[in-house]
Write an enzyme that holds these catalytic residues in place. Structure first.
Site, PDB file in Angstrom:
ATOM      1  N   LYS A 185       0.854  -1.192   0.000  1.00 62.59           N
ATOM      2  CA  LYS A 185       0.000   0.000   0.000  1.00 62.59           C
ATOM      3  C   LYS A 185       0.891   1.244   0.000  1.00 62.59           C
ATOM      4  O   LYS A 185       1.459   1.616   1.024  1.00 62.59           O
ATOM      5  CB  LYS A 185      -0.924   0.033   1.223  1.00 62.59           C
ATOM      6  N   GLU A 261      10.462   1.129  10.002  1.00 61.38           N
ATOM      7  CA  GLU A 261      11.430   2.148   9.550  1.00 61.38           C
ATOM      8  C   GLU A 261      10.755   3.492   9.785  1.00 61.38           C
ATOM      9  O   GLU A 261       9.950   3.939   8.970  1.00 61.38           O
ATOM     10  CB  GLU A 261      11.760   1.948   8.069  1.00 61.38           C
ATOM     11  N   CYS A 295      14.020  10.761   5.963  1.00 65.66           N
ATOM     12  CA  CYS A 295      14.194  10.358   7.361  1.00 65.66           C
ATOM     13  C   CYS A 295      15.648  10.502   7.767  1.00 65.66           C
ATOM     14  O   CYS A 295      15.959  10.674   8.942  1.00 65.66           O
ATOM     15  CB  CYS A 295      13.726   8.922   7.550  1.00 65.66           C
ATOM     16  N   GLU A 392      11.105  16.322  13.921  1.00 67.73           N
ATOM     17  CA  GLU A 392      11.571  16.086  12.559  1.00 67.73           C
ATOM     18  C   GLU A 392      11.062  17.235  11.683  1.00 67.73           C
ATOM     19  O   GLU A 392       9.854  17.460  11.593  1.00 67.73           O
ATOM     20  CB  GLU A 392      10.974  14.755  12.103  1.00 67.73           C
TER      21      GLU A 392
HETATM   22  P1  NAP Z   1       2.941   8.487   7.507  1.00 70.73           P
HETATM   23  O1  NAP Z   1       1.934   9.540   7.614  1.00 70.73           O
HETATM   24  O2  NAP Z   1       3.281   7.698   8.714  1.00 70.73           O
HETATM   25  O3  NAP Z   1       2.457   7.539   6.317  1.00 70.73           O
HETATM   26  C1  NAP Z   1       3.231   6.461   5.860  1.00 70.73           C
HETATM   27  C2  NAP Z   1       2.328   5.417   5.238  1.00 70.73           C
HETATM   28  O4  NAP Z   1       1.444   4.918   6.244  1.00 70.73           O
HETATM   29  C3  NAP Z   1       1.434   5.954   4.122  1.00 70.73           C
HETATM   30  O5  NAP Z   1       1.255   4.942   3.160  1.00 70.73           O
HETATM   31  C4  NAP Z   1       0.134   6.214   4.853  1.00 70.73           C
HETATM   32  O6  NAP Z   1      -1.008   6.170   4.034  1.00 70.73           O
HETATM   33  C5  NAP Z   1       0.113   5.044   5.815  1.00 70.73           C
HETATM   34  N1  NAP Z   1      -0.724   5.243   6.987  1.00 70.73           N
HETATM   35  C6  NAP Z   1      -1.010   6.392   7.644  1.00 70.73           C
HETATM   36  N2  NAP Z   1      -1.808   6.129   8.707  1.00 70.73           N
HETATM   37  C7  NAP Z   1      -2.031   4.783   8.704  1.00 70.73           C
HETATM   38  C8  NAP Z   1      -2.760   3.900   9.546  1.00 70.73           C
HETATM   39  N3  NAP Z   1      -3.438   4.335  10.609  1.00 70.73           N
HETATM   40  N4  NAP Z   1      -2.773   2.587   9.247  1.00 70.73           N
HETATM   41  C9  NAP Z   1      -2.095   2.101   8.182  1.00 70.73           C
HETATM   42  N5  NAP Z   1      -1.385   2.894   7.347  1.00 70.73           N
HETATM   43  C10 NAP Z   1      -1.334   4.221   7.618  1.00 70.73           C
HETATM   44  O7  NAP Z   1       4.338   9.054   6.989  1.00 70.73           O
HETATM   45  P2  NAP Z   1       4.614   9.992   5.744  1.00 70.73           P
HETATM   46  O8  NAP Z   1       4.238  11.371   6.122  1.00 70.73           O
HETATM   47  O9  NAP Z   1       4.033   9.397   4.516  1.00 70.73           O
HETATM   48  O10 NAP Z   1       6.190   9.840   5.613  1.00 70.73           O
HETATM   49  C11 NAP Z   1       7.078  10.610   6.330  1.00 70.73           C
HETATM   50  C12 NAP Z   1       7.622   9.852   7.530  1.00 70.73           C
HETATM   51  O11 NAP Z   1       8.242   8.644   7.092  1.00 70.73           O
HETATM   52  C13 NAP Z   1       8.682  10.618   8.259  1.00 70.73           C
HETATM   53  O12 NAP Z   1       8.495  10.520   9.636  1.00 70.73           O
HETATM   54  C14 NAP Z   1       9.967   9.904   7.836  1.00 70.73           C
HETATM   55  O13 NAP Z   1      11.026  10.051   8.736  1.00 70.73           O
HETATM   56  C15 NAP Z   1       9.509   8.507   7.723  1.00 70.73           C
HETATM   57  N6  NAP Z   1      10.423   7.732   6.886  1.00 70.73           N
HETATM   58  C16 NAP Z   1      11.231   6.816   7.484  1.00 70.73           C
HETATM   59  C17 NAP Z   1      12.146   6.101   6.722  1.00 70.73           C
HETATM   60  C18 NAP Z   1      13.052   5.076   7.350  1.00 70.73           C
HETATM   61  O14 NAP Z   1      13.586   4.259   6.613  1.00 70.73           O
HETATM   62  N7  NAP Z   1      13.244   5.076   8.646  1.00 70.73           N
HETATM   63  C19 NAP Z   1      12.228   6.313   5.343  1.00 70.73           C
HETATM   64  C20 NAP Z   1      11.390   7.275   4.768  1.00 70.73           C
HETATM   65  C21 NAP Z   1      10.481   7.973   5.559  1.00 70.73           C
HETATM   66  P3  NAP Z   1      -1.701   7.521   3.514  1.00 70.73           P
HETATM   67  O15 NAP Z   1      -0.797   8.047   2.476  1.00 70.73           O
HETATM   68  O16 NAP Z   1      -2.992   7.056   2.972  1.00 70.73           O
HETATM   69  O17 NAP Z   1      -1.846   8.433   4.686  1.00 70.73           O
END
Ligand code: NAP
Length: 495
Positions: A185, A261, A295, A392
């Site tokens: 997804k 992650e 990240c 962040e």
């Molecule tokens: P996010 O809001 O946590 O969303 C990530 C994914 O999770 C999206 O596909 C989102 O879908 C889905 N999601 C959100 N709420 C959910 C729920 N309740 N149940 C299941 N899935 C859910 O993060 P983001 O804003 O897209 O990405 C930025 C974050 O990712 C930052 O904190 C960054 O540091 C982190 N990140 C970490 C790494 C690593 O390797 N450590 C790498 C890249 C990014 P929707 O799009 O539909 O909301």
């Protein structure tokens, strides 16, 4: 703004339906969701909006396909990944344009992401034929220990918008190589790159059901039933720490094996003996890659007080000179942020720091006009209580603070609940090792501003998560170890 012929062609080339059991199908409700270009705010495509029934069908397809995929010869699994690698290489230009249109980063950076993403397919196509157990003599001399490595089963992958392809291939590559199947997804802002990848895997000969893609507007209600479903045997999530915590709670329902992650708050340490020009180049990469929406992005710069002014001036000169604009245009180095919510968050963090006394060396405000642009920013004299040192930032903002001793530098670096990556610039190897061993992060860039590498274990500690992607460790995430106590062998000889 009218789309160019190339833009129209790459977007129209993507199948925008759900990919389930090897078939492209509309959402069972017939609903769709819009995908927007963050540089203009205009809709560029609509994709299927999956329902719970679609999600259930995708998990069933992954479950059915696992029965055969797990027994496909490792060489054949490897060959499919390798063919996909070759196809991605051939199509880098169009995939890069597509990625830029939905995510905003400059095309040159999209190409770099595609190369990085694709390296996981190459690496794991090579690893698929090297999945080994072990056979040893029991310590008593009587009996033998045999271990088998077996694919864990159907997996759920949830990925973010900031690296629309790489965050997928880091999971898909090792999972397919190991003999697992999956339901992916992608983030709702950037589904097109993942759909294009599914088309390529299909073309490379991946059997139906091994990879299924669900695009959806309401990820929470869509994914929870799948996370709690016993057919699912593994989940790997890349995204924010708050969402990761929710998913960990949901996964406890069936004691699901998970990899997380999550978010970061990377410290970038510059000691007084560092090569300052190299540190500035490293800082530019660690801060500005992906417009700061990574990240691994350097979130705060801790610089020895004797070189802080010089470092800040050099960095501000470089960052202030970056060309901001729509990522499809030539020479652009920084694109827009993903959406208005993200831009407002960045603006609030900068305003908070400035309100508490930080000095703006360059940038410090939104860019007027269409799209979600924010000017690349350097802040000096940032006070300890500024929110952006704790949170962040996820934007093109570099806050600089100072330290006087190594102990102070380490304490500042570790003063966070996150633990993904840190960067250390010094020419003294003894100092470097003392600092590296004291830092509470899963990864460290030593005299370099980037750590990502398909052959190395990417991942964090503390609230940045657990599990590793890349290298042999990345493959272990998709394998179970089965131990067989074997009552065989000659009895031991007495001393
Ligand atoms: P996010 O809001 O946590 O969303 C990530 C994914 O999770 C999206 O596909 C989102 O879908 C889905 N999601 C959100 N709420 C959910 C729920 N309740 N149940 C299941 N899935 C859910 O993060 P983001 O804003 O897209 O990405 C930025 C974050 O990712 C930052 O904190 C960054 O540091 C982190 N990140 C970490 C790494 C690593 O390797 N450590 C790498 C890249 C990014 P929707 O799009 O539909 O909301």
């Amino acid at each position: 703004m009218a789309a160019t012929a190339d833009e129209t062609r790459v977007v129209e080339g993507v199948k925008t339906q759900l990919f389930i059991a090897g078939e492209w199908r509309d959402a069972s409700s017939g609903e769709t969701l819009d995908v927007e270009d963050p540089a203009t705010g205009e809709t560029i495509a609509t994709v299927a909006d999956a329902t719970n029934a679609d999600a259930d069908a995708a998990l069933q397809a992954a479950t059915d396909a696992f029965a055969t995929w797990r027994n496909v010869a490792p060489r054949d699994r490897a060959d499919i990944l390798r063919r996909a690698y070759d196809l991605i290489n051939e199509r880098t230009d169009e995939l890069a344009l597509l990625m830029t249109l939905e995510m905003g980063k400059p095309v040159s950076e999209s190409k770099a992401e595609i190369t990085y993403a694709n390296n996981f397919f190459r690496w794991y196509s090579e690893e698929a034929v090297r999945i080994n157990g072990r056979f040893t003599i029991n310590e008593t001399g009587k009996g033998r220990v045999l271990t088998l490595k077996q694919p864990i089963g159907p997996c759920l992958f949830i990925t973010p918008w900031n690296f629309p392809l790489a965050m997928g291939t880091r999971k898909i590559g090792p999972a397919l190589a190991a003999g697992c199947t999956c339901v992916v997804k992608p983030a709702k802002q950037t589904p097109l790159s993942m759909l294009a990848l599914a088309q390529i895997l299909e073309e490379a000969g991946l059997p139906g059901g091994v990879l299924n893609v669900l695009t959806a507007s309401s990820s929470g209600s869509l994914m929870q039933p799948l996370i709690e479903d016993e057919r699912t045997r593994k989940m790997s999530f890349t995204g924010s720490t708050p969402v990761g915590k929710t998913l960990i709670k949901q996964s406890s329902e069936q004691v699901l094996k998970v990899s997380m992650e999550l978010g970061g708050n990377a410290p970038f340490l510059v000691f007084e003996d560092a090569d300052l020009d190299a540190a500035v180049e490293g800082a530019l990469l660690a801060k500005m890659r992906n417009g700061g929406e990574a990240c691994t992005s350097a979130n705060r710069f801790h610089v020895h007080e004797s070189v802080a002014e010089a470092f800040a001036e050099k960095l501000a000169a470089k960052i202030g000179a970056l060309k901001v604009g729509r990522g499809t245009e030539d020479g652009i180095q920084v694109g827009p942020l993903i959406d208005e919510a993200q831009r407002s968050k960045v603006a609030e963090l900068v305003d908070d720091a400035v309100g508490k006394g930080a000095r703006v060396l360059t940038g410090g405000s939104r860019v007027d006009g269409a799209g979600y642009f924010y000017a690349p920013t350097v802040l000096a004299d940032v006070p300890d209580d500024a929110d952006l040192l704790k949170e962040e930032i996820f934007g093109p903002v570099a806050p600089i603070t100072t330290f006087a001793t190594d102990a102070e530098a380490i304490a500042q670096a570790n003063d966070t609940e996150y633990g993904l990556v840190s960067y250390v610039f010094t020419q003294d190897v003894n100092r470097a090792f003392e600092v590296i061993e004291a830092l509470e992060t899963g990864m460290i860039g030593f005299n370099q501003g980037m750590v990502s590498n398909a052959g190395a274990p990417f991942g964090g500690v503390k609230q940045s998560g657990f599990g590793r992607e890349g290298g042999p460790e990345g493959m272990d995430e998709y394998l179970e170890t089965k131990y067989v106590a074997m009552n065989v062998g000659l009895p031991p000889t007495a001393l």
